[in-house]
Design an enzyme around this catalytic site. Structure first.
Site, PDB file in Angstrom:
ATOM      1  N   ASP A  53      -4.986   9.743  13.734  1.00  0.00           N
ATOM      2  CA  ASP A  53      -5.437   9.447  12.380  1.00  0.00           C
ATOM      3  C   ASP A  53      -6.239   8.151  12.387  1.00  0.00           C
ATOM      4  O   ASP A  53      -6.066   7.311  11.530  1.00  0.00           O
ATOM      5  CB  ASP A  53      -4.226   9.355  11.447  1.00  0.00           C
ATOM      6  CG  ASP A  53      -4.628   9.462   9.978  1.00  0.00           C
ATOM      7  OD1 ASP A  53      -5.698  10.038   9.712  1.00  0.00           O
ATOM      8  OD2 ASP A  53      -3.894   8.949   9.123  1.00  0.00           O
ATOM      9  N   LYS A  90       7.358   0.172   6.706  1.00  0.00           N
ATOM     10  CA  LYS A  90       6.805   1.420   6.196  1.00  0.00           C
ATOM     11  C   LYS A  90       7.939   2.390   5.946  1.00  0.00           C
ATOM     12  O   LYS A  90       8.681   2.738   6.852  1.00  0.00           O
ATOM     13  CB  LYS A  90       5.815   1.988   7.203  1.00  0.00           C
ATOM     14  CG  LYS A  90       5.285   3.343   6.795  1.00  0.00           C
ATOM     15  CD  LYS A  90       4.065   3.733   7.586  1.00  0.00           C
ATOM     16  CE  LYS A  90       2.827   3.005   7.086  1.00  0.00           C
ATOM     17  NZ  LYS A  90       1.575   3.687   7.369  1.00  0.00           N
ATOM     18  N   GLY A 139       0.402   5.526   0.939  1.00  0.00           N
ATOM     19  CA  GLY A 139      -0.492   6.566   1.422  1.00  0.00           C
ATOM     20  C   GLY A 139       0.247   7.863   1.532  1.00  0.00           C
ATOM     21  O   GLY A 139       1.354   7.997   1.020  1.00  0.00           O
ATOM     22  N   GLY A 140      -0.386   8.806   2.194  1.00  0.00           N
ATOM     23  CA  GLY A 140       0.210  10.122   2.342  1.00  0.00           C
ATOM     24  C   GLY A 140       1.569  10.067   3.000  1.00  0.00           C
ATOM     25  O   GLY A 140       2.435  10.871   2.717  1.00  0.00           O
ATOM     26  N   MET A 141       1.745   9.098   3.890  1.00  0.00           N
ATOM     27  CA  MET A 141       2.967   9.088   4.668  1.00  0.00           C
ATOM     28  C   MET A 141       4.107   8.364   3.988  1.00  0.00           C
ATOM     29  O   MET A 141       5.258   8.620   4.259  1.00  0.00           O
ATOM     30  CB  MET A 141       2.733   8.389   5.986  1.00  0.00           C
ATOM     31  CG  MET A 141       1.963   9.212   6.952  1.00  0.00           C
ATOM     32  SD  MET A 141       1.894   8.277   8.462  1.00  0.00           S
ATOM     33  CE  MET A 141       0.182   7.945   8.540  1.00  0.00           C
ATOM     34  N   GLY A 166       0.824  -1.192   0.000  1.00  0.00           N
ATOM     35  CA  GLY A 166       0.000   0.000   0.000  1.00  0.00           C
ATOM     36  C   GLY A 166       0.854   1.235   0.000  1.00  0.00           C
ATOM     37  O   GLY A 166       2.034   1.201   0.316  1.00  0.00           O
ATOM     38  N   VAL A 203       4.143   1.176   2.024  1.00  0.00           N
ATOM     39  CA  VAL A 203       4.232   0.058   2.945  1.00  0.00           C
ATOM     40  C   VAL A 203       4.574  -1.204   2.163  1.00  0.00           C
ATOM     41  O   VAL A 203       3.953  -1.481   1.129  1.00  0.00           O
ATOM     42  CB  VAL A 203       2.900  -0.164   3.691  1.00  0.00           C
ATOM     43  CG1 VAL A 203       3.085  -1.230   4.753  1.00  0.00           C
ATOM     44  CG2 VAL A 203       2.415   1.118   4.301  1.00  0.00           C
TER      45      VAL A 203
END
Lengths: 191, 869
Positions: free
Chosen positions: B203, B109, B89-91, B87, B94
């Site tokens: 979050d 991550k 995401g914004g951060m 995956g 992963v």
């Protein structure tokens, strides 16, 4: 730098929404001014030699402009594209000023302003060369050049870049590879 | 071929070639460029450029951006091999990865926007990581490891969870409302556990809450938002909103507004989650709503009750199913019908959800635990807290629990109703008064809960918690002053107010625990508490609660007076406190805590009388007598397992005090033996309570005291060993909580000790460096609170020490003349500064015999230097 009147911003955003890329140029001065101000502030806090966090800057500038009502949230991606270009311009302007001062010629009195800690000498040289190469790349493949602007100078993600440029993520990935190959060759002396 | 056309083709061929395995490219180019050798040459040249090392320095990290395609499957990061991308995401991205040595599957991550390179940021990153690594809860995916890649990107290694997002899991398994609530309760447990460890998620959303195939809830990414939202200084850590990854739909109003984010934001997110699990919708999501409109709704719009929402046709879920979910579909996934679901949600569940979703953080549930408790109460058909205490509501609950019996008596009730109407008007008036009283009581309870119980207790012992506590104090003070003015004759309320003032004072400026360093404000709070409690005890001598507060107020005022250099007043308050604790212990002879309080009180009185390490009245005999009293009492305290460590802590303290007294009196071997007993107890406590600031500080103090004793006994080697350990501990405590006045002072004191050890070994330059650091810290302390007498005194001592060391260096024959001249100047200047400071303290009667002796020694050293040019 004075901010352009809000109606200009609004109009620019309307144009952007209709897909008129030229509108980016209308927005540019506003974003450039804001980023420059933030960069100066951030550098004032950091010790010399530290680098700028472009993502933080861009986000901060963005929120600031949203607060002022100058940018609407659905223009996020476009805004980031403008920011990326502005970051590039800020760095290149600075690199030029620095290189000119170092070469000590041309009679161009470019003051090394308070963004002086931004780049080392070697970095300044490199940024100026990279910028020139990117401009040449744009003539060959505009998308590849823009992808570098977003990913490298603007610190956008692949997703954000894709959205900002209206391309698929896979295409952005391909353009990035192409740009790397092209720039790698262009900046290699004697090739 | 024109150049533009040429390059269009070059790009196409290049892209296609990139898709291929390098070994297959030549054949492909043969085929694709049969008619265009120029294209082929270009593409080959470009591919060669990419394969080589030419692109290496192309994008130097002047901007901290990772090469987004820089990592490949199969690549190794530390001991991990990336298996596949799971995956992005914004951060960051992963990956599923394998730990090579043990073959364990983990989630790795890669932090894309991580701030690179700066050692300060990396240091904080690893510090925070240690806090997260301590989160051990069955419903929280564990943080296993963290590190930095070769290119400088921080990465986190988490427990790999193979599960489904909680909303999808619930729908896929068609869980009923009750089953959903049960699952939700586990989420609350995990969140509460983390909050008690001072970790806020910030979050929480369905995609961060996984349910495994065997139905276990696992929260992902706990604390990651905090970890990554790191601002420039530590102080912004708790207040900054993670701008990069903020999801407006799941953000609390205060997050959207950029206000301080606390555990209340997670409670809000839990409310959103519950809303969504129950209704299949999000409260503020509407079709066609733009993000700014959404943000505005989050801040301004009151959410509709879930029971109303489920009856309406539903807007499409953003990012969810493409076709709008109908009420029937939502209800099918919950094995019910729209009407039944709406009825099921009306009442308790509406109230619970809306309470969690209040705009004002302080009006939400105080903790995730409280929210969970209400869910439990609702499931047990008991009255939920969120609904307050109305008679009507409680009786309806009663009806619910005893449905059959009530049905039978309903007929009787009907006939009684006519008579009841007459009394209604009167009852309503009484009800109004009771409402005021209840509201007030709730205010105090809310305050007490916030200050005294859960939150405060949970965080006061953790490093880095001061900013949160400062916020608590500001809010609490307004609250208390208002209540105090309102309540005239209401003993239970007065009692609570007095107790709360004590708690407040402790956070404001209790010199003995981590504090905000505002002694004057603390003193005012203690005095308010004292006067209220005195009135209460005078009116009712059997009011033990008030007496306890009275004792505490005396004790704390004594601390504050001692800290402010008013020793006689401090002794007076200490004796009053001892007297009150005695009375309490006599009233309840079986109480362990009462006995311990008396023992503590003796120790504190002894300190004021003659503890050589603190400002004292030079009454060594009196001090020893008080310490012996304490020791005797502690030996009779029964040691049940729960309170054992408190007693042991006190025991160590007494050993330390007696050891110091013996050592100072010249009975050095006996003294050191006592101090070593204390150290052994301290070490045991740290082993058991590793994360506790108090336990670590105690251990540091034990080392420091031993160091001083060994030094006095002439054992320089032993002294150095203990001093190093002490200073290392102080340093780590300070970096964990850089704003904590006590840890700054502690470190400064440790460095003063270290200077002595080094000076005794003849390492004068190193010794001077320690003094410079120490005086620097003390000045820093005084710049934020000039009236801190112990800091003034220690600064004066530091300056006099420095003067002495400079004087010795000035007469060292090995030094160059210029260097010696420099030392002479500094010796004189430091002495003048130190003397001036000590004199100003002595004008207030704050000079101890030790201080005078020190001044004499420094003067003598200076004299020797001047006689010996």
């Amino acid at each position: 730098m004075a901010s352009p009147p809000p109606q200009d911003v609004t109009r620019a955003l309307e144009l952007l929404n209709r897909g008129d890329r030229a509108a980016l140029d209308l927005l540019f001065p506003l974003v450039y001014g804001e980023l420059r101000r933030l960069a100066r502030r951030q550098l004032a806090r950091e010790r010399p030699g530290h680098t700028l966090d472009s993502v933080a800057l861009v986000n901060e500038a963005y929120l600031k402009l949203v607060e002022q009502g100058n940018v609407r949230l659905q223009n996020r991606a476009h805004f980031f594209a403008v920011s990326a270009r502005a970051m590039r311009a800020i760095l290149v302007d600075h690199a030029r000023a620095r290189n000119a001062a170092k070469r000590g010629g041309g009679g161009v009195a470019v003051p090394l302003d308070d963004v002086a800690a931004l780049l080392s000498d070697a970095q300044a040289e490199h940024v100026e060369q990279l910028d020139e190469a990117l401009t040449r790349l744009a003539a060959v493949n505009e998308e590849a050049s823009r992808a570098v602007e977003c990913l490298y100078f603007g610190g956008l993600t692949l997703d954000e870049t894709a959205e900002a440029l209206g391309l698929s993520v896979a295409t952005v990935r391909r353009r990035w590879s192409f740009a790397k190959a092209w720039l790698g060759r262009a900046l290699q002396p004697g090739t | 071929m024109r150049e533009a056309d040429l390059y269009r083709r070059v790009c196409d061929v290049f892209d296609a070639a990139m898709e291929l395995d390098p070994s297959a490219r030549a054949a492909f180019l043969d085929d694709a460029c049969r008619d265009a050798p120029l294209v082929r040459r270009e593409v080959e040249s470009l591919l060669a450029s990419l394969d080589g090392t030419r692109t290496a320095g192309l994008f130097p990290p002047l901007l901290r951006v990772a090469d987004p395609t820089g990592l490949a499957i199969g690549q190794r990061i530390g001991p991990y091999t990336l298996a596949r991308e799971v995956g992005a995401g914004g951060m960051g991205v992963v990956y599923q990865a394998t730990r090579d040595d043990v073959g364990k599957t983990v989630a790795l991550k890669l932090v894309r926007h991580g701030r690179l390179a700066s050692p300060e940021h990396l240091r904080r990153f690893f510090l925070e990581r240690r806090v997260l690594a301590r989160l051990e809860h069955p419903n929280i995916a564990r943080l296993l490891d963290a590190g930095v890649t070769d290119s400088g990107l921080p990465y986190l290694v988490m427990e790999y969870v193979d599960g489904q997002p909680i909303d999808q899991y619930c729908d896929a398994h068609r869980l009923t409302v009750e089953e959903r609530l049960a699952l939700f309760a586990h989420v609350c447990d995990a969140v509460h556990y983390a909050h008690r460890h001072l970790v806020v998620h910030r979050d929480l959303k369905p995609s961060n809450i996984a349910v495994t195939s065997d139905g276990a809830v696992k929260l992902l990414d706990f604390g990651i938002a905090t970890l990554l939202a790191e601002g420039e200084g530590g102080e912004s850590r708790l207040t900054r909103t993670g701008l990069v990854m903020l999801t407006p739909e799941y953000a609390a109003p205060e997050q959207v507004k950029g206000e301080p984010v606390t555990t209340a934001a997670d409670v809000y997110a839990l409310g959103l989650l519950l809303f969504e699990l129950l209704t299949g919708q999000r409260p503020f999501h509407r079709e066609g709503r733009t993000p700014p409109e959404l943000v505005q709704a989050v801040v301004e719009e009151d959410p509709e009750p879930p029971s109303v929402v489920v009856r309406r046709r539903i807007a499409s879920r953003s990012g969810g199913a493409p076709e709008p979910a109908t009420p029937d579909a939502v209800c099918a996934a919950r094995r019910t019908s729209p009407q039944r679901l709406s009825r099921r949600l009306a009442g308790d569940l509406d109230t619970i959800v809306l309470k969690a979703l209040r705009k004002e953080p302080e009006r939400r549930y105080l903790s995730a635990q409280e929210l969970r408790d209400d869910i439990d109460r609702h499931l047990a058909e008991r009255p939920v807290r969120a609904r307050g205490n109305s008679l009507w509501y409680r009786s309806r609950k009663f009806v619910g629990r005893y449905r059959v019996a009530v049905a039978a008596s309903a007929l009787t009730a009907l006939t009684l109703a006519a008579g009841a109407i007459a009394t209604t008007v009167q009852a309503r008036r009484a009800e109004a008064e009771r409402a005021v009283a209840e509201q007030r009581f709730r205010d105090v309870r809310a305050l007490a809960a916030a200050l005294v119980s859960d939150v405060h207790d949970a965080i006061s012992d953790l490093p880095g918690s001061l900013p949160v506590r400062a916020t608590l104090v500001t809010r609490a003070l307004e609250h208390l002053d208002r209540l105090d003015r309102q309540s005239s004759d209401d003993p239970p309320l007065k009692r609570e107010i007095a107790a709360a003032y004590v708690e407040l004072g402790l956070v404001q400026g209790n010199p003995t625990i981590a504090n905000l360093g505002d002694l004057a404000a603390a003193r005012r709070s203690f005095e308010r508490a004292l006067s209220i409690a005195e009135t209460l005890v005078a009116a009712d001598p059997s009011d033990h609660a008030a007496r306890r507060t009275l004792a505490l107020a005396h004790e704390k005022l004594s601390d504050a007076d001692a800290w402010g250099g008013r020793l006689p007043q401090a002794v007076g308050h200490a004796r009053s406190a001892l007297e009150q604790w005695h009375l309490l212990a006599t009233a309840s002879p079986a109480s362990v805590s009462a006995l311990r309080a008396v023992a503590t009180s003796h120790i504190k009185l002894g300190d004021l009388l003659g503890n050589p390490n603190l400002p004292n009245l030079s009454d060594a005999a009196g001090a020893t007598r008080e310490y012996q009293h304490a020791l005797t009492l502690l030996h009779v305290v029964p040691r049940d397992s729960l309170s054992d460590w408190t007693t042991r802590r006190l025991l160590a303290l007494v050993h330390e005090r007696l050891g110091s007294m013996l050592s100072t009196a010249g009975r050095r071997a006996e003294g050191i033996a006592k101090l070593e007993q204390a150290l052994a107890i301290r070490e045991g406590l740290v082993r058991e309570r590793g994360a506790s600031v108090n336990a670590l500080r105690d251990l540091a103090v034990a080392h420091q005291v031993l160091c001083e004793a060994h030094l006095a006994a002439g054992a320089g080697g032993e002294a150095l060993v203990h001093c190093r350990q002490g200073v290392t501990l102080y340093e780590s405590l300070r970096s964990a909580d850089p704003r904590n006045a006590q840890s700054i002072h502690d470190l400064a004191l440790g460095q003063l000790s270290m200077h002595k050890v080094l000076a005794a070994r003849g390492e004068l330059d190193a010794s001077l460096a320690q003094l410079d650091r120490s005086t620097e810290l003390l000045r820093q302390l005084l710049s934020s609170y000039a009236d801190n007498v112990p800091a003034q005194r220690d600064l004066a001592r530091g300056l006099l020490f420095a003067s002495t060391v400079h004087a010795r260096l000035a007469t060292r024959s090995a030094s160059a003349p210029a260097e010696r001249r420099w030392h002479r100047q500094h010796a004189a200047a430091s002495f003048a500064d130190g003397q001036r400071l000590l004199r100003s303290l002595s004008e207030h009667g704050r000079l101890s015999s030790e201080d005078s002796a020190l001044l004499g020694r420094a003067r003598a050293a200076l004299g020797r230097m001047q006689r010996n040019p």
